[in-house]
Scaffold this active site. Structure first.
Site, PDB file in Angstrom:
ATOM      1  N   LYS A 294      -7.111 -15.320  47.846  1.00  0.00           N
ATOM      2  CA  LYS A 294      -5.788 -14.699  47.466  1.00  0.00           C
ATOM      3  C   LYS A 294      -5.583 -14.838  46.397  1.00  0.00           C
ATOM      4  O   LYS A 294      -5.189 -13.527  45.353  1.00  0.00           O
ATOM      5  CB  LYS A 294      -5.013 -15.344  48.638  1.00  0.00           C
ATOM      6  CG  LYS A 294      -4.916 -17.224  48.023  1.00  0.00           C
ATOM      7  CD  LYS A 294      -4.064 -17.289  47.605  1.00  0.00           C
ATOM      8  CE  LYS A 294      -3.007 -18.538  46.812  1.00  0.00           C
ATOM      9  NZ  LYS A 294      -1.850 -18.257  46.478  1.00  0.00           N
ATOM     10  N   ASN A 295      -6.943 -15.735  45.849  1.00  0.00           N
ATOM     11  CA  ASN A 295      -6.391 -15.913  44.670  1.00  0.00           C
ATOM     12  C   ASN A 295      -7.099 -14.994  43.359  1.00  0.00           C
ATOM     13  O   ASN A 295      -7.273 -14.159  42.149  1.00  0.00           O
ATOM     14  CB  ASN A 295      -7.016 -17.294  43.695  1.00  0.00           C
ATOM     15  CG  ASN A 295      -5.642 -18.102  43.705  1.00  0.00           C
ATOM     16  OD1 ASN A 295      -5.412 -18.214  44.270  1.00  0.00           O
ATOM     17  ND2 ASN A 295      -6.208 -19.739  43.750  1.00  0.00           N
TER      18      ASN A 295
ATOM     19  N   ARG B 160       3.751 -18.464  41.992  1.00  0.00           N
ATOM     20  CA  ARG B 160       2.907 -18.479  40.292  1.00  0.00           C
ATOM     21  C   ARG B 160       2.495 -17.344  40.124  1.00  0.00           C
ATOM     22  O   ARG B 160       2.577 -17.498  38.327  1.00  0.00           O
ATOM     23  CB  ARG B 160       2.243 -19.803  40.552  1.00  0.00           C
ATOM     24  CG  ARG B 160       3.164 -21.111  40.866  1.00  0.00           C
ATOM     25  CD  ARG B 160       2.322 -22.531  40.465  1.00  0.00           C
ATOM     26  NE  ARG B 160       2.733 -23.509  40.516  1.00  0.00           N
ATOM     27  CZ  ARG B 160       3.321 -24.279  39.495  1.00  0.00           C
ATOM     28  NH1 ARG B 160       3.098 -23.624  38.042  1.00  0.00           N
ATOM     29  NH2 ARG B 160       3.934 -25.154  39.900  1.00  0.00           N
TER      30      ARG B 160
ATOM     31  N   CYS C 289       4.412 -23.442  43.559  1.00  0.00           N
ATOM     32  CA  CYS C 289       4.031 -25.188  44.313  1.00  0.00           C
ATOM     33  C   CYS C 289       3.913 -26.269  43.085  1.00  0.00           C
ATOM     34  O   CYS C 289       4.110 -25.255  41.718  1.00  0.00           O
ATOM     35  CB  CYS C 289       1.994 -25.863  44.443  1.00  0.00           C
ATOM     36  SG  CYS C 289       1.487 -24.390  46.120  1.00  0.00           S
TER      37      CYS C 289
ATOM     38  N   ARG D 287       2.346 -24.739  34.774  1.00  0.00           N
ATOM     39  CA  ARG D 287       1.024 -24.304  34.518  1.00  0.00           C
ATOM     40  C   ARG D 287       1.702 -23.067  32.938  1.00  0.00           C
ATOM     41  O   ARG D 287       3.016 -22.077  33.209  1.00  0.00           O
ATOM     42  CB  ARG D 287       0.927 -23.152  35.440  1.00  0.00           C
ATOM     43  CG  ARG D 287       0.601 -23.489  36.531  1.00  0.00           C
ATOM     44  CD  ARG D 287      -0.397 -22.901  37.818  1.00  0.00           C
ATOM     45  NE  ARG D 287      -0.136 -23.428  38.836  1.00  0.00           N
ATOM     46  CZ  ARG D 287      -1.238 -22.818  40.313  1.00  0.00           C
ATOM     47  NH1 ARG D 287      -1.341 -21.395  40.180  1.00  0.00           N
ATOM     48  NH2 ARG D 287      -1.397 -23.753  41.034  1.00  0.00           N
ATOM     49  N   PRO D 288       1.671 -23.302  31.374  1.00  0.00           N
ATOM     50  CA  PRO D 288       1.796 -22.800  30.488  1.00  0.00           C
ATOM     51  C   PRO D 288       1.767 -21.755  30.411  1.00  0.00           C
ATOM     52  O   PRO D 288       1.143 -20.608  30.593  1.00  0.00           O
ATOM     53  CB  PRO D 288       1.410 -23.871  29.456  1.00  0.00           C
ATOM     54  CG  PRO D 288       0.993 -25.386  29.712  1.00  0.00           C
ATOM     55  CD  PRO D 288       0.485 -24.473  31.655  1.00  0.00           C
ATOM     56  N   ILE D 289       2.910 -20.350  30.782  1.00  0.00           N
ATOM     57  CA  ILE D 289       3.445 -19.391  30.136  1.00  0.00           C
ATOM     58  C   ILE D 289       2.531 -18.922  29.282  1.00  0.00           C
ATOM     59  O   ILE D 289       2.920 -17.720  28.376  1.00  0.00           O
ATOM     60  CB  ILE D 289       4.521 -18.539  30.908  1.00  0.00           C
ATOM     61  CG1 ILE D 289       4.183 -16.764  31.530  1.00  0.00           C
ATOM     62  CG2 ILE D 289       5.662 -18.644  30.189  1.00  0.00           C
ATOM     63  CD1 ILE D 289       5.476 -16.149  31.136  1.00  0.00           C
ATOM     64  N   ASP D 290       3.061 -19.849  27.780  1.00  0.00           N
ATOM     65  CA  ASP D 290       2.880 -19.841  27.073  1.00  0.00           C
ATOM     66  C   ASP D 290       2.297 -19.506  25.950  1.00  0.00           C
ATOM     67  O   ASP D 290       1.748 -18.868  25.469  1.00  0.00           O
ATOM     68  CB  ASP D 290       3.536 -21.409  25.673  1.00  0.00           C
ATOM     69  CG  ASP D 290       2.436 -22.056  25.777  1.00  0.00           C
ATOM     70  OD1 ASP D 290       1.997 -22.072  26.940  1.00  0.00           O
ATOM     71  OD2 ASP D 290       1.575 -22.578  24.785  1.00  0.00           O
ATOM     72  N   LEU D 291       0.612 -19.342  26.565  1.00  0.00           N
ATOM     73  CA  LEU D 291      -0.897 -18.095  26.672  1.00  0.00           C
ATOM     74  C   LEU D 291      -0.593 -16.796  26.289  1.00  0.00           C
ATOM     75  O   LEU D 291      -1.500 -16.528  25.693  1.00  0.00           O
ATOM     76  CB  LEU D 291      -2.004 -19.295  27.861  1.00  0.00           C
ATOM     77  CG  LEU D 291      -1.951 -21.362  27.113  1.00  0.00           C
ATOM     78  CD1 LEU D 291      -3.346 -21.947  28.373  1.00  0.00           C
ATOM     79  CD2 LEU D 291      -2.087 -21.884  25.577  1.00  0.00           C
TER      80      LEU D 291
ATOM     81  N   ASP E  35      -8.293 -26.977  42.972  1.00  0.00           N
ATOM     82  CA  ASP E  35      -7.732 -26.506  44.343  1.00  0.00           C
ATOM     83  C   ASP E  35      -8.620 -27.832  46.256  1.00  0.00           C
ATOM     84  O   ASP E  35      -7.395 -27.545  46.850  1.00  0.00           O
ATOM     85  CB  ASP E  35      -7.580 -25.261  44.739  1.00  0.00           C
ATOM     86  CG  ASP E  35      -7.085 -24.846  43.720  1.00  0.00           C
ATOM     87  OD1 ASP E  35      -5.976 -25.556  43.484  1.00  0.00           O
ATOM     88  OD2 ASP E  35      -6.771 -23.370  43.992  1.00  0.00           O
TER      89      ASP E  35
ATOM     90  N   ILE F 140      -6.737 -31.371  35.578  1.00  0.00           N
ATOM     91  CA  ILE F 140      -6.233 -30.340  35.319  1.00  0.00           C
ATOM     92  C   ILE F 140      -4.757 -29.887  35.465  1.00  0.00           C
ATOM     93  O   ILE F 140      -4.224 -29.515  34.992  1.00  0.00           O
ATOM     94  CB  ILE F 140      -6.443 -29.167  36.765  1.00  0.00           C
ATOM     95  CG1 ILE F 140      -8.064 -29.349  36.444  1.00  0.00           C
ATOM     96  CG2 ILE F 140      -5.854 -27.923  36.374  1.00  0.00           C
ATOM     97  CD1 ILE F 140      -8.456 -27.893  35.607  1.00  0.00           C
TER      98      ILE F 140
ATOM     99  N   ARG G 211       0.723 -19.664  53.158  1.00  0.00           N
ATOM    100  CA  ARG G 211       0.823 -19.145  51.499  1.00  0.00           C
ATOM    101  C   ARG G 211      -0.838 -18.671  51.590  1.00  0.00           C
ATOM    102  O   ARG G 211      -0.925 -17.610  50.719  1.00  0.00           O
ATOM    103  CB  ARG G 211       1.243 -20.128  50.872  1.00  0.00           C
ATOM    104  CG  ARG G 211       3.085 -20.437  50.908  1.00  0.00           C
ATOM    105  CD  ARG G 211       2.875 -20.792  48.648  1.00  0.00           C
ATOM    106  NE  ARG G 211       2.373 -20.379  47.747  1.00  0.00           N
ATOM    107  CZ  ARG G 211       1.622 -20.928  47.434  1.00  0.00           C
ATOM    108  NH1 ARG G 211       1.719 -22.327  47.540  1.00  0.00           N
ATOM    109  NH2 ARG G 211       1.283 -20.395  46.204  1.00  0.00           N
TER     110      ARG G 211
END
Length: 426
Positions: free
Chosen positions: A22-23, A96, A120, A125-129, A308, A330, A400
């Site tokens: 799924k990823n 996410r 989750c 998980r910073p979106i600034d990147l 994971d 992580i 999920r």
């Protein structure tokens, strides 16, 4: 709300088949935004996140057909018209991966409005990147009321060095760069198989990409991409979960339809624990080697031990002789399964990002709560060896990312049943 009821004590015996990742599937579905033509994806897992992604693309104006019957595990996506390039909060709040549509939307339409990602609660998980990278490529990005809005006439190629390794950031900017003007060079990229899988699809669509799977990726932007057919990688985390299931129950389990080279760190650690492993071209057989032995892990970016798999490994560690140290590098909030394992009799202490597991401890049945996708799997694994009947609540987290999880386990001897409505089936 669905629950699992698990009675422990049965070794898992036989063959279990792994579904598509799924990823990998989620970014590949997002990549269909980049072309007006049809994109056909095979080996798509039937999990809740895929259904959420289908709703997301459909809400933007795309035509999405998820296969059933003979066409099971295949999806046809056609984004001929994207009438509403918005990732709405009510759709993406449980997933996410919503940020993965940001890059392809602005690259294709020049505008994107995306709700901040949900999913989750395992840490930030910073979106600034993503934002910094898109701004370096010429986008103007604003944020208000929980949404990011990005605009650009056409993105420009850029040289970007990621401050930290980010899988979704690498994937998002990789998709954006395929339609950017000029060359992009990305450094400190994620090397996960899911990134390589996405790049393979993009190349099949006409993108010019070199270096996927390494720390440096070069992309020469093109004016237009076309449709393609692509088969999604096997799910390495599902495969790993089943390998641990075979090991923890002292079974003899053949995990089929997987990619063993994606499982190197886990296989090495299981062998350290005394588990017998036989590796084939597309399968891994796990057998009991006697008493499990303690071994330490530290989660790292690929090809290191995957975050994971941390929770599942911790369940195994409770049954190993000796003391195991588990260091989570992580995500800062990924020990939520620990208290539930302790309720089942595990001896675990936490200090910051380090968990110390003292085994071997007999586990007992209890009513436990699932807090996230992988925590759910770890509690099922613990329940498989616990004395008595364990009830797991909130297993929608597990739905999920695992396809027909309880059915697959039941097929190799697990005593597990679902109470409540089953996702996707009557």
């Amino acid at each position: 709300m669905d629950k699992f009821v698990v009675r422990g004590g049965n070794p898992l015996l036989g063959t279990i088949k792994v579904s598509g990742a799924k990823n990998s599937a989620l970014p590949c579905m997002a990549a269909a935004i980049l072309t007006e033509d049809e994109v056909i994806l095979e080996n798509i897992p039937q999990v809740q996140d895929i259904e959420t992604e289908r709703k997301l693309l459909t809400s933007m104006g795309a035509e999405v057909e998820l296969g059933y019957g003979r066409a099971q595990h295949r999806t046809h996506i056609k984004c001929a018209i994207l009438s509403d390039p918005v990732a709405k909060y009510e759709i993406v709040k449980t997933m996410r991966a919503s940020s993965l549509v940001l890059g392809p939307l602005i690259a294709r339409t020049g505008i994107a409005r995306v709700a901040m990602p949900g999913g989750c609660a395992i840490g930030g998980r910073p979106i600034d990147l993503h934002i910094n990278g898109l701004e370096a490529m010429g986008a103007t990005i604003t944020q208000d009321h929980g949404y990011l809005e990005a605009r650009a006439d056409r993105l420009k190629g850029a040289h970007i060095v990621f401050d930290k390794i980010t899988v979704t950031g690498t994937e998002d900017l990789l998709m954006a760069a395929t339609l950017a003007e000029g060359e992009s060079i990305f450094e400190n990229c994620a090397r996960e198989p899911e990134v390589t899988d996405l790049a393979a699809l993009l190349i099949a669509m006409g993108a010019k990409i070199e270096g996927a799977g390494t720390g440096t990726i070069r992309i020469q932007g093109v004016a237009k991409l076309h449709g393609a057919r692509h088969r999604i990688n096997p799910d390495r985390i599902e495969a790993g979960t089943f390998l641990v299931a075979g090991a923890i129950t002292g079974g003899d389990l053949n995990v089929d339809c997987c990619e063993p080279k994606h499982l190197g760190a886990l296989i090495s650690k299981l062998e350290q624990c005394g588990v017998k492993i036989d590796v084939g071209a597309d399968h891994v057989r796990v057998r009991s080697g006697g008493e499990l032995k303690a071994a330490d892990i530290t989660t790292e970016e690929y090809p290191g031990f995957p975050t994971d798999m941390q929770a599942q490994y911790m369940a195994l560690a409770t049954q190993a002789e000796g003391t195991s140290t588990v260091i989570e590098n992580i995500f800062e909030n990924r020990f939520m399964h620990v208290q539930e394992l302790i309720r089942m009799g595990a001896n675990i202490t936490i200090s910051g990002r380090t968990a110390t597991v003292r085994g071997k401890t007999p586990l007992q049945s209890a009513a436990v709560m699932c807090s996230d996708l992988r925590a759910s799997a770890s509690l099922v694994l613990a329940a498989l060896v616990a004395d008595g009947e364990t009830i797991l609540d909130r297993v929608y987290h597990l739905d999920r990312g695992y396809e027909h999880f309880e059915e697959k386990l039941r097929g190799v001897g697990a005593q597990i049943r679902r109470m409540g409505d089953v996702f996707g089936r009557k």
